[in-house]
Design an enzyme around this catalytic site. Sequence first.
Site, mmCIF file in Angstrom:
data_model
loop_
_atom_site.group_PDB
_atom_site.id
_atom_site.type_symbol
_atom_site.label_atom_id
_atom_site.label_comp_id
_atom_site.label_asym_id
_atom_site.label_seq_id
_atom_site.Cartn_x
_atom_site.Cartn_y
_atom_site.Cartn_z
ATOM 1 N N LYS A 146 3.355 0.755 3.035
ATOM 2 C CA LYS A 146 3.029 -0.271 4.033
ATOM 3 C C LYS A 146 3.098 -1.618 3.337
ATOM 4 O O LYS A 146 2.707 -1.730 2.163
ATOM 5 C CB LYS A 146 1.597 -0.069 4.541
ATOM 6 C CG LYS A 146 1.447 0.997 5.578
ATOM 7 C CD LYS A 146 0.049 0.920 6.197
ATOM 8 C CE LYS A 146 -0.522 2.302 6.376
ATOM 9 N NZ LYS A 146 -1.934 2.406 6.481
ATOM 10 N N HIS A 151 -17.673 2.327 7.879
ATOM 11 C CA HIS A 151 -16.205 2.255 8.008
ATOM 12 C C HIS A 151 -15.774 3.568 8.654
ATOM 13 O O HIS A 151 -15.703 4.610 8.001
ATOM 14 C CB HIS A 151 -15.574 2.070 6.621
ATOM 15 C CG HIS A 151 -14.074 2.067 6.632
ATOM 16 N ND1 HIS A 151 -13.330 0.950 6.329
ATOM 17 C CD2 HIS A 151 -13.178 3.039 6.908
ATOM 18 C CE1 HIS A 151 -12.040 1.239 6.432
ATOM 19 N NE2 HIS A 151 -11.916 2.522 6.773
ATOM 20 N N ASN A 211 0.876 -1.177 0.000
ATOM 21 C CA ASN A 211 0.000 0.000 0.000
ATOM 22 C C ASN A 211 0.913 1.228 0.000
ATOM 23 O O ASN A 211 1.533 1.552 1.007
ATOM 24 C CB ASN A 211 -0.878 -0.036 1.260
ATOM 25 C CG ASN A 211 -1.827 1.150 1.340
ATOM 26 O OD1 ASN A 211 -1.733 2.088 0.543
ATOM 27 N ND2 ASN A 211 -2.728 1.112 2.301
ATOM 28 N N HIS A 266 -12.612 3.222 0.014
ATOM 29 C CA HIS A 266 -12.653 2.167 1.043
ATOM 30 C C HIS A 266 -13.408 0.936 0.523
ATOM 31 O O HIS A 266 -13.921 0.136 1.301
ATOM 32 C CB HIS A 266 -13.382 2.617 2.321
ATOM 33 C CG HIS A 266 -12.698 3.697 3.098
ATOM 34 N ND1 HIS A 266 -13.398 4.726 3.693
ATOM 35 C CD2 HIS A 266 -11.396 3.895 3.420
ATOM 36 C CE1 HIS A 266 -12.557 5.525 4.329
ATOM 37 N NE2 HIS A 266 -11.324 5.043 4.175
ATOM 38 N N ILE A 293 -12.268 3.478 14.586
ATOM 39 C CA ILE A 293 -13.300 3.958 15.510
ATOM 40 C C ILE A 293 -14.424 2.926 15.626
ATOM 41 O O ILE A 293 -14.858 2.584 16.728
ATOM 42 C CB ILE A 293 -13.852 5.325 15.022
ATOM 43 C CG1 ILE A 293 -12.723 6.360 14.970
ATOM 44 C CG2 ILE A 293 -15.003 5.792 15.888
ATOM 45 C CD1 ILE A 293 -13.028 7.566 14.084
ATOM 46 N N PHE A 295 -9.845 10.002 18.062
ATOM 47 C CA PHE A 295 -11.033 9.883 18.919
ATOM 48 C C PHE A 295 -10.696 9.542 20.370
ATOM 49 O O PHE A 295 -11.507 9.785 21.259
ATOM 50 C CB PHE A 295 -12.025 8.873 18.308
ATOM 51 C CG PHE A 295 -12.898 9.520 17.269
ATOM 52 C CD1 PHE A 295 -12.341 10.083 16.134
ATOM 53 C CD2 PHE A 295 -14.273 9.606 17.438
ATOM 54 C CE1 PHE A 295 -13.129 10.720 15.187
ATOM 55 C CE2 PHE A 295 -15.075 10.230 16.501
ATOM 56 C CZ PHE A 295 -14.503 10.786 15.372
ATOM 57 N N ARG A 345 -10.994 15.937 7.670
ATOM 58 C CA ARG A 345 -11.745 16.361 6.476
ATOM 59 C C ARG A 345 -13.162 16.753 6.858
ATOM 60 O O ARG A 345 -13.783 16.121 7.709
ATOM 61 C CB ARG A 345 -11.824 15.207 5.458
ATOM 62 C CG ARG A 345 -10.508 14.886 4.821
ATOM 63 C CD ARG A 345 -10.624 13.675 3.902
ATOM 64 N NE ARG A 345 -9.532 12.760 4.151
ATOM 65 C CZ ARG A 345 -9.574 11.446 3.937
ATOM 66 N NH1 ARG A 345 -10.650 10.885 3.438
ATOM 67 N NH2 ARG A 345 -8.526 10.697 4.195
ATOM 68 N N GLU A 358 -8.157 -5.083 5.112
ATOM 69 C CA GLU A 358 -7.966 -4.746 3.701
ATOM 70 C C GLU A 358 -6.815 -5.529 3.082
ATOM 71 O O GLU A 358 -6.877 -5.937 1.924
ATOM 72 C CB GLU A 358 -7.757 -3.238 3.559
ATOM 73 C CG GLU A 358 -9.054 -2.486 3.815
ATOM 74 C CD GLU A 358 -8.882 -0.993 4.021
ATOM 75 O OE1 GLU A 358 -8.998 -0.257 3.043
ATOM 76 O OE2 GLU A 358 -8.623 -0.579 5.163
ATOM 77 N N ARG A 384 -2.528 -2.106 -3.399
ATOM 78 C CA ARG A 384 -3.723 -1.299 -3.172
ATOM 79 C C ARG A 384 -3.667 -0.112 -4.126
ATOM 80 O O ARG A 384 -2.712 0.661 -4.122
ATOM 81 C CB ARG A 384 -3.763 -0.790 -1.741
ATOM 82 C CG ARG A 384 -4.947 0.107 -1.530
ATOM 83 C CD ARG A 384 -4.862 0.869 -0.242
ATOM 84 N NE ARG A 384 -6.026 1.728 -0.118
ATOM 85 C CZ ARG A 384 -5.973 2.966 0.334
ATOM 86 N NH1 ARG A 384 -4.818 3.491 0.699
ATOM 87 N NH2 ARG A 384 -7.056 3.682 0.415
ATOM 88 N N GLY A 404 -12.932 5.418 10.503
ATOM 89 C CA GLY A 404 -11.514 5.472 10.877
ATOM 90 C C GLY A 404 -11.053 6.909 10.770
ATOM 91 O O GLY A 404 -11.859 7.835 10.903
ATOM 92 N N ASN A 405 -9.797 7.090 10.481
ATOM 93 C CA ASN A 405 -9.289 8.424 10.255
ATOM 94 C C ASN A 405 -10.026 9.055 9.077
ATOM 95 O O ASN A 405 -10.465 10.192 9.123
ATOM 96 C CB ASN A 405 -7.803 8.315 9.984
ATOM 97 C CG ASN A 405 -7.080 9.510 10.478
ATOM 98 O OD1 ASN A 405 -7.694 10.425 11.036
ATOM 99 N ND2 ASN A 405 -5.799 9.521 10.271
HETATM 100 P P1 ADP Z 1 -7.000 4.960 8.819
HETATM 101 O O1 ADP Z 1 -8.085 5.680 8.088
HETATM 102 O O2 ADP Z 1 -5.757 5.776 9.018
HETATM 103 O O3 ADP Z 1 -6.750 3.540 8.337
HETATM 104 P P2 ADP Z 1 -7.979 3.636 11.198
HETATM 105 O O4 ADP Z 1 -9.092 2.840 10.630
HETATM 106 O O5 ADP Z 1 -6.765 2.917 11.665
HETATM 107 O O6 ADP Z 1 -7.580 4.843 10.280
HETATM 108 O O7 ADP Z 1 -8.573 4.476 12.430
HETATM 109 C C1 ADP Z 1 -7.739 5.304 13.171
HETATM 110 C C2 ADP Z 1 -8.596 6.038 14.194
HETATM 111 O O8 ADP Z 1 -9.286 5.097 15.016
HETATM 112 C C3 ADP Z 1 -7.752 6.849 15.172
HETATM 113 O O9 ADP Z 1 -7.499 8.119 14.686
HETATM 114 C C4 ADP Z 1 -8.653 6.901 16.369
HETATM 115 O O10 ADP Z 1 -9.490 8.030 16.228
HETATM 116 C C5 ADP Z 1 -9.514 5.678 16.289
HETATM 117 N N1 ADP Z 1 -9.203 4.697 17.336
HETATM 118 C C6 ADP Z 1 -8.308 3.690 17.304
HETATM 119 N N2 ADP Z 1 -8.305 3.002 18.462
HETATM 120 C C7 ADP Z 1 -9.210 3.592 19.272
HETATM 121 C C8 ADP Z 1 -9.703 3.358 20.601
HETATM 122 N N3 ADP Z 1 -9.225 2.364 21.355
HETATM 123 N N4 ADP Z 1 -10.641 4.196 21.076
HETATM 124 C C9 ADP Z 1 -11.123 5.192 20.331
HETATM 125 N N5 ADP Z 1 -10.718 5.459 19.074
HETATM 126 C C10 ADP Z 1 -9.792 4.685 18.544
#
Ligand code: ADP
Length: 401
Positions: free
Chosen positions: A14, A207, A7, A179, A331, A283, A240, A383, A90, A209-210
């Site tokens: 990665k 989904h 990736n 995604h 998240i 988060f 964003r 993924e 990816r 996440g960040n």
């Molecule tokens: P990316 O889009 O970079 O792949 P991820 O899916 O890894 O992102 O999600 C990263 C986000 O998940 C972090 O920024 C954080 O907000 C959240 N996160 C990860 N672990 C926890 C946790 N234990 N509690 C709350 N939020 C978490």
Amino acid sequence: MKVLVINCGSSSLKYQVIDSDTEAVLAKGLCERIGIDGVLTYQKTGSDKIKIEAPMPAHKEAVSLVLNQLMDPETGVIKSIDEIEAVGHRMVHGGEKFACSTLLTQEVLDTVASVNDLAPLHNPPTLVGVAACKELMPTTPMVGVFDTAFHQTMPAASYIYGIPYEYYEKYALRRYGFHGTSHKFVAKRTAEILGKNPEDINVIVCHLGNGSSISAVKGGKCVDTSMGLTPLEGLIMGTRSGDIDPTIIQFIANKEGLTLDETMNVINKKSGVLGISGVSSDFRDLGDAAKAGNERAQIALDAFAHRVVKYVGAYAAVMGGVDAIVFTAGIGENDIGTRASIASRFAYLGAEFDAEANNIRGEEAFISTPDSKVKLMVVPTNEELAICRDTVEIVTDLMAK
Ligand code: ADP
């Protein structure tokens, strides 16, 4: 078959080596600061993480260092490069050209390059990564797995913007969604867990996440998703904005004396929950700050949840009902509080939230009561494994020919 999954970003790469027979990760890691100085992280499964500083003027050097590390007599997982039988890449944006994963022939790579306009930040680095791998592993088949592919089943009603149609015709300007590898993996796994045929159920995949996106998967096919031409549309994300009135761009540019590019930088990198809270895009930090009484952190969390709830309602409407609402990514899998603040609001759809069952992180689980008509679930995404599976399928077909 041992598969190298790559990736590639503009300054990072990665990687994972997966044994497709057992689906076990043999080793994984990350190259960072490519083109700046270079840091390689490597971890053989079951061993300690290794960090090596080594010059990486370009992606080729990064891939070369990864391969050497994989072959290291002490910490490696292969003896020679030939043991890697396929590489899965990816790919971010396939435009309208790719509705599924594909063998990366020169013709295919040229086609990917032809849609670079649609993802100027993301596509060029992935192509550079593929070229680097091809140079170092010239006889190894390479497969591209596109983030946009799963969403290509969206009907025109979902993907067309309300702007002059000629822009779609001239520039392929439409909604694509991202995604996709994750949405596809999670929707399929959800059907498996439910013991249902994917064709018989409607699933909403969140989904979170960040970067965050939601998709409506009807009968195994994506019918709508929240990201658009780029990954900026839809939910409020880490940095964003997600959906905003387009006029805001002009307004900020005028008021703050910013160029269009500078304004887009604000919308992409300084907005979302970071922009609202002024605290963090993470988060965990937001949860801590809100608990400590930070009002803006609480508003950010509430706004994030509100937007997710709104999209879930919209997608239930689009599909004419839903069987499972599923949470995944950083998240979605781990943030118990945020998940509760979202998942507890779908009783009107027939989804009865179970607060106790929700007390889990990073594992497959039902978070609805056992007799809930609509299921609320956590299904961790993977993924890399999805890329590995597609790669093996394509390469096995190729070898059979
Ligand atoms: P990316 O889009 O970079 O792949 P991820 O899916 O890894 O992102 O999600 C990263 C986000 O998940 C972090 O920024 C954080 O907000 C959240 N996160 C990860 N672990 C926890 C946790 N234990 N509690 C709350 N939020 C978490």
